[in-house]
Design a protein around this motif. Structure first.
Motif, mmCIF file in Angstrom:
data_model
loop_
_atom_site.group_PDB
_atom_site.id
_atom_site.type_symbol
_atom_site.label_atom_id
_atom_site.label_comp_id
_atom_site.label_asym_id
_atom_site.label_seq_id
_atom_site.Cartn_x
_atom_site.Cartn_y
_atom_site.Cartn_z
ATOM 1 N N GLU A 179 -15.019 -6.954 2.568
ATOM 2 C CA GLU A 179 -15.510 -5.543 2.955
ATOM 3 C C GLU A 179 -16.345 -4.844 1.801
ATOM 4 O O GLU A 179 -17.274 -4.042 2.068
ATOM 5 C CB GLU A 179 -14.621 -4.984 3.690
ATOM 6 N N ALA A 180 -15.629 -4.988 0.606
ATOM 7 C CA ALA A 180 -16.005 -4.327 -0.373
ATOM 8 C C ALA A 180 -17.860 -4.607 -0.851
ATOM 9 O O ALA A 180 -18.440 -3.809 -1.183
ATOM 10 C CB ALA A 180 -15.384 -4.349 -1.686
ATOM 11 N N LEU A 181 -18.138 -5.933 -0.671
ATOM 12 C CA LEU A 181 -19.474 -6.342 -0.996
ATOM 13 C C LEU A 181 -20.307 -5.811 0.149
ATOM 14 O O LEU A 181 -21.622 -5.288 -0.234
ATOM 15 C CB LEU A 181 -19.567 -7.727 -0.936
ATOM 16 N N ARG A 182 -19.620 -5.354 1.468
ATOM 17 C CA ARG A 182 -20.846 -4.984 2.528
ATOM 18 C C ARG A 182 -20.837 -3.399 2.183
ATOM 19 O O ARG A 182 -21.815 -2.640 2.518
ATOM 20 C CB ARG A 182 -20.004 -5.094 3.688
ATOM 21 N N LEU A 183 -19.654 -2.753 2.031
ATOM 22 C CA LEU A 183 -19.679 -1.393 1.990
ATOM 23 C C LEU A 183 -19.675 -0.707 0.704
ATOM 24 O O LEU A 183 -19.960 0.571 0.466
ATOM 25 C CB LEU A 183 -18.286 -0.842 2.463
ATOM 26 N N GLY A 184 -19.660 -1.513 -0.312
ATOM 27 C CA GLY A 184 -19.844 -0.896 -1.849
ATOM 28 C C GLY A 184 -18.714 0.234 -2.001
ATOM 29 O O GLY A 184 -17.624 0.328 -1.952
ATOM 30 N N ARG A 185 -19.446 1.312 -2.529
ATOM 31 C CA ARG A 185 -18.776 2.598 -2.950
ATOM 32 C C ARG A 185 -18.212 3.356 -1.897
ATOM 33 O O ARG A 185 -17.552 4.429 -1.727
ATOM 34 C CB ARG A 185 -19.457 3.463 -3.983
ATOM 35 N N ARG A 186 -18.437 2.929 -0.700
ATOM 36 C CA ARG A 186 -17.878 3.628 0.611
ATOM 37 C C ARG A 186 -16.420 3.342 0.707
ATOM 38 O O ARG A 186 -16.097 4.027 1.614
ATOM 39 C CB ARG A 186 -19.030 3.275 1.767
ATOM 40 N N LEU A 187 -15.932 2.340 0.192
ATOM 41 C CA LEU A 187 -14.675 1.871 0.325
ATOM 42 C C LEU A 187 -13.913 2.129 -0.929
ATOM 43 O O LEU A 187 -14.249 1.551 -1.870
ATOM 44 C CB LEU A 187 -14.710 0.578 0.855
ATOM 45 N N GLN A 188 -12.873 3.060 -1.104
ATOM 46 C CA GLN A 188 -12.002 3.259 -2.078
ATOM 47 C C GLN A 188 -10.727 2.784 -1.664
ATOM 48 O O GLN A 188 -10.033 3.271 -0.685
ATOM 49 C CB GLN A 188 -12.164 4.672 -2.160
ATOM 50 N N VAL A 189 -10.248 1.862 -2.285
ATOM 51 C CA VAL A 189 -8.768 0.959 -1.935
ATOM 52 C C VAL A 189 -7.780 1.754 -3.125
ATOM 53 O O VAL A 189 -7.952 1.394 -4.237
ATOM 54 C CB VAL A 189 -8.907 -0.269 -1.965
ATOM 55 N N THR A 190 -6.755 2.104 -2.768
ATOM 56 C CA THR A 190 -5.568 2.130 -3.623
ATOM 57 C C THR A 190 -4.227 1.631 -3.082
ATOM 58 O O THR A 190 -4.067 1.645 -1.935
ATOM 59 C CB THR A 190 -5.156 3.850 -3.434
ATOM 60 N N TRP A 191 -3.640 0.729 -4.043
ATOM 61 C CA TRP A 191 -2.437 0.148 -3.774
ATOM 62 C C TRP A 191 -1.072 0.988 -4.352
ATOM 63 O O TRP A 191 -1.051 1.253 -5.146
ATOM 64 C CB TRP A 191 -2.366 -1.157 -4.237
ATOM 65 N N ASP A 192 -0.124 0.901 -3.319
ATOM 66 C CA ASP A 192 1.185 1.525 -3.730
ATOM 67 C C ASP A 192 2.047 0.325 -3.439
ATOM 68 O O ASP A 192 2.627 0.539 -2.239
ATOM 69 C CB ASP A 192 1.427 2.595 -2.963
ATOM 70 N N TRP A 193 2.703 -0.564 -4.195
ATOM 71 C CA TRP A 193 3.258 -1.751 -3.810
ATOM 72 C C TRP A 193 4.243 -2.090 -4.835
ATOM 73 O O TRP A 193 4.306 -2.229 -5.884
ATOM 74 C CB TRP A 193 1.991 -2.972 -4.171
ATOM 75 N N ASP A 194 5.552 -2.377 -3.942
ATOM 76 C CA ASP A 194 6.712 -2.621 -4.719
ATOM 77 C C ASP A 194 6.776 -4.051 -5.040
ATOM 78 O O ASP A 194 6.947 -4.894 -4.109
ATOM 79 C CB ASP A 194 8.030 -1.968 -3.710
ATOM 80 N N GLY A 195 6.600 -4.455 -6.252
ATOM 81 C CA GLY A 195 6.445 -5.891 -6.729
ATOM 82 C C GLY A 195 7.779 -6.437 -6.510
ATOM 83 O O GLY A 195 7.745 -7.890 -6.233
ATOM 84 N N SER A 196 8.856 -5.912 -6.321
ATOM 85 C CA SER A 196 10.020 -6.644 -6.103
ATOM 86 C C SER A 196 10.387 -7.428 -4.866
ATOM 87 O O SER A 196 11.030 -8.038 -4.486
ATOM 88 C CB SER A 196 11.276 -5.664 -6.379
ATOM 89 N N LEU A 197 9.280 -6.697 -3.850
ATOM 90 C CA LEU A 197 9.441 -7.442 -2.396
ATOM 91 C C LEU A 197 8.593 -8.608 -2.422
ATOM 92 O O LEU A 197 8.441 -9.248 -1.150
ATOM 93 C CB LEU A 197 9.068 -6.219 -1.557
ATOM 94 N N ASP A 198 7.924 -8.967 -3.325
ATOM 95 C CA ASP A 198 6.959 -10.001 -3.138
ATOM 96 C C ASP A 198 7.410 -11.301 -2.473
ATOM 97 O O ASP A 198 6.704 -12.117 -1.906
ATOM 98 C CB ASP A 198 6.187 -10.391 -4.458
ATOM 99 N N ALA A 199 8.542 -11.497 -2.870
ATOM 100 C CA ALA A 199 9.253 -12.890 -2.306
ATOM 101 C C ALA A 199 9.798 -12.740 -1.010
ATOM 102 O O ALA A 199 10.076 -13.712 -0.362
ATOM 103 C CB ALA A 199 10.410 -13.443 -3.100
ATOM 104 N N GLN A 200 9.869 -11.747 -0.305
ATOM 105 C CA GLN A 200 10.284 -11.187 0.895
ATOM 106 C C GLN A 200 9.341 -12.034 1.812
ATOM 107 O O GLN A 200 8.353 -12.091 1.898
ATOM 108 C CB GLN A 200 10.145 -9.813 1.128
ATOM 109 N N GLU A 201 9.957 -12.783 2.901
ATOM 110 C CA GLU A 201 9.364 -13.422 4.093
ATOM 111 C C GLU A 201 9.012 -12.505 5.078
ATOM 112 O O GLU A 201 9.749 -11.611 5.426
ATOM 113 C CB GLU A 201 10.245 -14.508 4.415
ATOM 114 N N VAL A 202 7.921 -12.565 5.336
ATOM 115 C CA VAL A 202 7.155 -11.806 6.333
ATOM 116 C C VAL A 202 6.363 -12.709 7.402
ATOM 117 O O VAL A 202 5.763 -13.574 7.061
ATOM 118 C CB VAL A 202 6.364 -10.581 6.047
ATOM 119 N N PRO A 203 6.194 -12.316 8.506
ATOM 120 C CA PRO A 203 5.259 -13.002 9.701
ATOM 121 C C PRO A 203 3.832 -12.923 8.848
ATOM 122 O O PRO A 203 3.331 -11.952 8.464
ATOM 123 C CB PRO A 203 5.370 -12.207 11.022
#
Length: 397
Positions: free
Chosen positions: A275-299
């Motif tokens: 999507e970034a290739l299509r939208l370019g600067r029109r798309l601004q993404v920010t991540w707020d991610w708790d890395g301690s949960l990376d191993a948590q199983e999810v669907p």
């Protein structure tokens, strides 16, 4: 069943409120009937406890000999079940009579000399002066002494009419225990088979819905790449490579119903790269991610639909684009995934797209309440999609 299956079946029956409710109702009705026939003679001893003990034996223990096969089969053959149930029933009957004494063979119309004969301590029975022994047959209803001789040796040959009545009563209870055990064992097998069939249907439906997401994801990705072919051939080439990686990762999911949260983020990142290739600067993404949960199983594919919905309906329609914030963190004893975006608000009355409908159906099949697990709201300039998941995802694989 083998020992482990027998133990699981027993725990299942003991854990059902219906089992204990039936035992309670059975005992109360039985004692109420006895009290109605002899209101001044119901003693809170083994006589009153007997129907509860028999209820427990009949509803909880009676199916066991019919379920024991020594192999994975859920039910013994009729011949084997009968051979196992008869001595088991005899043992249960003997133990109950031995422990509960005269109350070991409960009968609502019969008691310790209530309907005739002498009382349990040698006094005159309440039914009149006639009769002899603890539960004399004279002066009372026919068979009134049945439970009065509930001692283990009362039914021996030559013990007289009272012993024969006790033996007949014991035989009747034994027959009922064997018959009810067979019925309950078969009912439980039918319930187990029905639950297994429902679970298999749910797994099939879950995999079908997950498979439905695969072409949907790629349809949107291809649409985005098509826009780049003329305007930015080099970008289109990079997008095709990203799409190949996304395709490989999605196909690797196969029939899995859970994978690590880190893999879910990687799926979303690859989709965002397209999507970034299509939208370019029109798309601004920010991540707020708790890395301690990376191993948590999810669907699988629970985060990507939220990202897709935010871009497709919120950011892409706006000339100036918008901002996308993605968060993963703990909330109490669960996990929260949140995707918030600026841009166009959700249109009132517009039906949900394929991705969100699919997500809600998958949540329901996993045993979660979609209304409680997922929410899409507008808060000021932001549209916020929030997904709440338990730390333990039910296994439907």
């Amino acid at each position: 069943m083998q020992a482990r299956g027998i133990a699981g079946s027993l725990r299942h029956r003991l854990g059902r409120p219906l089992t204990w409710g039936a035992i309670l109702v059975f005992g109360l009705i039985w004692n109420a009937a006895r009290w109605g026939l002899a209101p001044d003679g119901l003693d809170l001893d083994g006589e009153a406890l007997a129907p509860f003990a028999w209820g427990f034996t009949l509803l909880v223990l009676a199916p066991l000999p019919w379920q024991w096969t020594g192999d994975p089969r859920p039910l013994a053959s009729p011949a084997r079940g009968l051979v196992q149930a008869l001595p088991f029933g005899l043992l249960c009957t003997w133990i109950l009579v031995a422990l509960l004494g005269a109350g070991g063979l409960p009968a609502p119309m019969m008691g310790h000399g209530r309907m005739g004969g002498h009382g349990p301590h040698g006094g005159m029975g309440r039914g009149g002066p006639r009769g002899g022994g603890a539960c004399g047959s004279e002066g009372g209803l026919p068979g009134a002494g049945l439970p009065g001789a509930g001692l283990p040796g009362a039914g021996l040959p030559g013990a007289g009419p009272q012993g024969r009545r006790t033996l007949i009563a014991a035989g009747a209870y034994l027959s009922f225990l064997v018959l009810l055990g067979a019925i309950l064992a078969r009912m439980e097998r039918a319930e187990t088979a029905e639950a297994a069939a429902r679970d298999a249907a749910d797994r099939t439906r879950l995999r079908a819905l997950q498979g439905q997401m695969h072409p949907h994801v790629f349809f949107n990705a291809v649409s985005g790449v098509a826009e780049l072919v003329r305007e930015d051939p080099a970008g289109a080439e990079r997008a095709l490579l990203d799409m190949a990686g996304l395709l490989r990762q999605v196909l690797d999911l196969g029939e899995r119903t859970a994978h690590p949260l880190a893999a879910e983020r990687q799926l979303a990142e690859r989709y965002l790269a397209l999507e970034a290739l299509r939208l370019g600067r029109r798309l601004q993404v920010t991540w707020d991610w708790d890395g301690s949960l990376d191993a948590q199983e999810v669907p699988p594919l629970v985060l990507q639909p939220l990202v897709e919905n935010a871009i497709k309906h919120g950011i892409a329609p706006e000339r100036g684009g918008g901002e996308l914030r993605i968060r993963a963190g703990r909330a109490g004893d669960g996990l929260v995934l949140e995707v918030a975006n600026t841009g166009a608000p959700p249109e009132a009355g517009r039906p949900e797209g394929v991705a969100l409908r699919n997500l809600r159906e998958r949540l329901a099949l996993l045993g979660l309440d979609p209304a409680a697990a997922f929410a899409l709201v507008r808060e000021g300039a932001w549209t916020r999609a929030t997904l709440r998941l338990p730390l333990e995802i039910p296994d439907h694989g």
